[in-house]
Design a protein around this motif. Structure first.
Motif, PDB file in Angstrom:
ATOM      1  N   ASP A 176      47.694   9.060 -83.736  1.00 39.94           N
ATOM      2  CA  ASP A 176      48.149   9.006 -84.898  1.00 39.94           C
ATOM      3  C   ASP A 176      49.710  10.226 -85.297  1.00 39.94           C
ATOM      4  N   SER A 203      52.954  11.552 -84.781  1.00 47.35           N
ATOM      5  CA  SER A 203      54.699  11.512 -86.015  1.00 47.35           C
ATOM      6  C   SER A 203      55.117  11.869 -85.076  1.00 47.35           C
ATOM      7  N   TYR A 204      56.436  12.111 -85.742  1.00 47.66           N
ATOM      8  CA  TYR A 204      57.511  12.066 -84.929  1.00 47.66           C
ATOM      9  C   TYR A 204      58.914  12.758 -85.783  1.00 47.66           C
ATOM     10  N   ARG A 205      59.664  13.196 -85.985  1.00 51.29           N
ATOM     11  CA  ARG A 205      60.207  13.455 -86.630  1.00 51.29           C
ATOM     12  C   ARG A 205      61.688  14.882 -85.777  1.00 51.29           C
ATOM     13  N   LEU A 208      62.009  10.530 -90.218  1.00 49.81           N
ATOM     14  CA  LEU A 208      61.194  11.024 -89.039  1.00 49.81           C
ATOM     15  C   LEU A 208      61.374   8.747 -88.073  1.00 49.81           C
ATOM     16  N   PHE A 260      59.423   8.216 -85.627  1.00 52.08           N
ATOM     17  CA  PHE A 260      58.004   6.802 -85.746  1.00 52.08           C
ATOM     18  C   PHE A 260      57.228   7.345 -86.208  1.00 52.08           C
ATOM     19  N   ALA A 261      55.706   7.118 -87.063  1.00 55.44           N
ATOM     20  CA  ALA A 261      54.952   7.404 -87.177  1.00 55.44           C
ATOM     21  C   ALA A 261      53.601   6.900 -86.791  1.00 55.44           C
ATOM     22  N   ASP A 262      52.259   7.721 -86.963  1.00 50.87           N
ATOM     23  CA  ASP A 262      50.807   6.749 -86.610  1.00 50.87           C
ATOM     24  C   ASP A 262      50.470   6.390 -85.290  1.00 50.87           C
ATOM     25  N   ALA A 316      54.638  17.663 -82.155  1.00 53.86           N
ATOM     26  CA  ALA A 316      54.768  15.905 -82.182  1.00 53.86           C
ATOM     27  C   ALA A 316      54.651  17.190 -84.608  1.00 53.86           C
ATOM     28  N   GLU A 317      54.837  16.477 -85.105  1.00 59.57           N
ATOM     29  CA  GLU A 317      55.382  16.682 -86.409  1.00 59.57           C
ATOM     30  C   GLU A 317      53.611  16.448 -87.277  1.00 59.57           C
ATOM     31  N   SER A 318      52.860  15.235 -86.760  1.00 55.55           N
ATOM     32  CA  SER A 318      51.125  15.642 -86.966  1.00 55.55           C
ATOM     33  C   SER A 318      50.744  14.262 -85.991  1.00 55.55           C
TER      34      SER A 318
END
Lengths: 221, 218
Positions: free
Chosen positions: A26, A28-30, A35, A37-39, A73-75
């Motif tokens: 999962d 996510s990168y900003r 953003l 891409f997410a997840d 990564a963002e998350s």
């Protein structure tokens, strides 16, 4: 990452390559406000080749830099495993970015020998140079090598690192037909001994051995 | 670390431009200033120590400003990071090799500058000692500025602006030490304070630069 336990079979020389994995969970990168891409979730296992495709600016390079631990990564989480469980990126990853990381005033052989000393591997640099077809350029300064020859030398370093996961950013860019064939061949020989690779490319990529998977990054609004 | 240092020294020896440009800047600065002072012996002797120190300061700031640039642009820096080489080792190798490759030639050129300024031999040796004791501090702060600005384009004078406040005490103690060298010898308070500043600067700037480079990678 605590509590993650992977396969813990005894190590052999082949095992060094054959038991590894890189897992995006999962992620996510900003970049700046955007953003990219997410997840994003996928698992890279021995013998697999992931192609990361998408338009310019879609985040192909970012996926590689995340995998290499060169950016955060963002998350989400990235998990690495080797033959005895969870591992750190440094022992598994070999990264080939846009630059070839060559020192212009060194000869090809000196440059490669430097990296072998850094990796603390006593592989013979001459063997590696034969392997990538640079037998005649050993004592040529890297600044005098052609674009294709520089790329070959960079591949020799990838091989010298003895890391099972290769992260390649546009490995076919600026190469002629023979260069592309050699690159495909080098990737194949890496996959055949149990290595794996993530390859960022904006164009069609020639056939390689191993199990091929594809991730297409969409450019957002 | 020795592997890194050997590489840096090899690169330094193969690219004479790296040390030659600093050396030429140093000598040109002193020559132009001497011409500006009309070559009058009295004025020259008074101005010699500050002039040589200013030349040394600008020389080192300019040569160390871009010390990480080539490795970052080529990708060598990232590759070292991925090979589990610590930034402390990278920074230390740069400082030691920079001292040997670019700073030693300048130290050895001080007598030439001294002759321009008609200095007696004892004053020349005082200046060389002050440069030797103070250079580590100049290098450490310059490398720190370089690591903060690593990867940024068009840094221009920002590096000099960041480092200059830290360099003022170095200059003050260096010039005080040069002045009292004739009466109090090599271990005069000025030189002792200068050595202390150099040690402190190295102890602070090596880990600080390593940390600054780490934020560049993130």
């Amino acid at each position: 990452m605590a509590g993650v336990r992977w396969n813990t079979a005894p190590m052999s020389i082949a095992g060094k390559y054959q038991q590894h994995g890189l897992h995006f969970r999962d992620v996510s990168y900003r970049r700046g406000e955007k953003l990219l891409f997410a997840d994003l979730s996928f698992s890279l296992l021995p013998g697999e080749v992931y192609l990361i495709q998408g338009d310019n600016g879609a985040g192909k390079t970012s996926v590689l830099r995340l995998a290499a631990g060169l950016t955060r990564a963002e998350s989400g989480a990235l998990l690495y495993e080797n033959y005895n469980g969870a591992a750190d990126a440094g022992s598994l990853i070999a990264y080939q970015g846009h630059g070839n990381a060559l020192e212009p005033s060194m000869t090809a052989q000196e440059d490669l020998s430097f990296w072998l000393e850094i990796y603390d591997h006593d592989t013979d640099p001459d063997d590696l140079m034969d392997h990538v077809g640079l037998n005649d350029q050993k004592h040529v300064k890297t600044s005098a090598l052609s674009a294709g020859q520089k790329r070959r030398l960079a591949f020799a370093r990838l091989k010298a690192s003895e890391r099972p996961i290769w992260l390649l950013d546009e490995p076919m860019a600026a190469l002629d037909k023979a260069g592309k064939e050699l690159t495909a061949q080098l990737i194949n020989s890496h996959i055949d001994i149990g290595g794996s690779a993530i390859i960022a490319t904006h164009s069609r990529f020639p056939a390689t051995t191993g199990k091929r998977k594809r991730i297409v990054l969409e450019t957002g609004p | 670390m020795t592997v890194l240092l050997r590489r840096e020294l090899k690169i330094g020896l193969r690219n004479p431009r790296i040390w030659l440009s600093g050396l030429l800047f140093f000598l040109l600065f002193l020559t132009v200033l001497a011409i500006g002072l009309n070559g009058e012996a009295e004025k020259l002797q008074v101005m010699a120590a500050p002039a040589i120190w200013l030349a040394l300061l600008f020389c080192l700031l300019l040569t160390f400003e871009n010390i990480f640039e080539a490795d970052i642009r080529s990708g060598v820096f990232e590759q070292l990071h991925l090979s589990n080489v610590s930034n402390i080792e990278v920074v230390s190798a740069k400082i030691i090799s920079g001292f040997i490759v670019t700073t030693l030639p300048i130290l050895l050129a001080i007598p030439v500058g001294g002759i321009f300024y008609q200095l007696p031999a004892s004053a020349i040796s005082a200046l060389m000692l002050s440069a030797l004791f103070g250079a580590p501090a100049l290098i450490a702060y310059s490398v720190f500025a370089a690591s903060i600005l690593a990867g940024q384009r068009q840094t221009g004078f920002i590096g000099i602006l960041i480092t200059l406040p830290f360099l003022i005490p170095v200059i003050i103690f260096a010039l005080a030490g040069v002045e009292s060298y004739a009466t109090e010898g090599i271990w005069n308070p000025g030189f002792r304070a200068l050595l202390g500043l150099s040690m402190t600067a190295l102890a602070i700037c090596i880990p600080a630069s390593a940390a600054a480079l780490k934020t560049y990678l993130d």
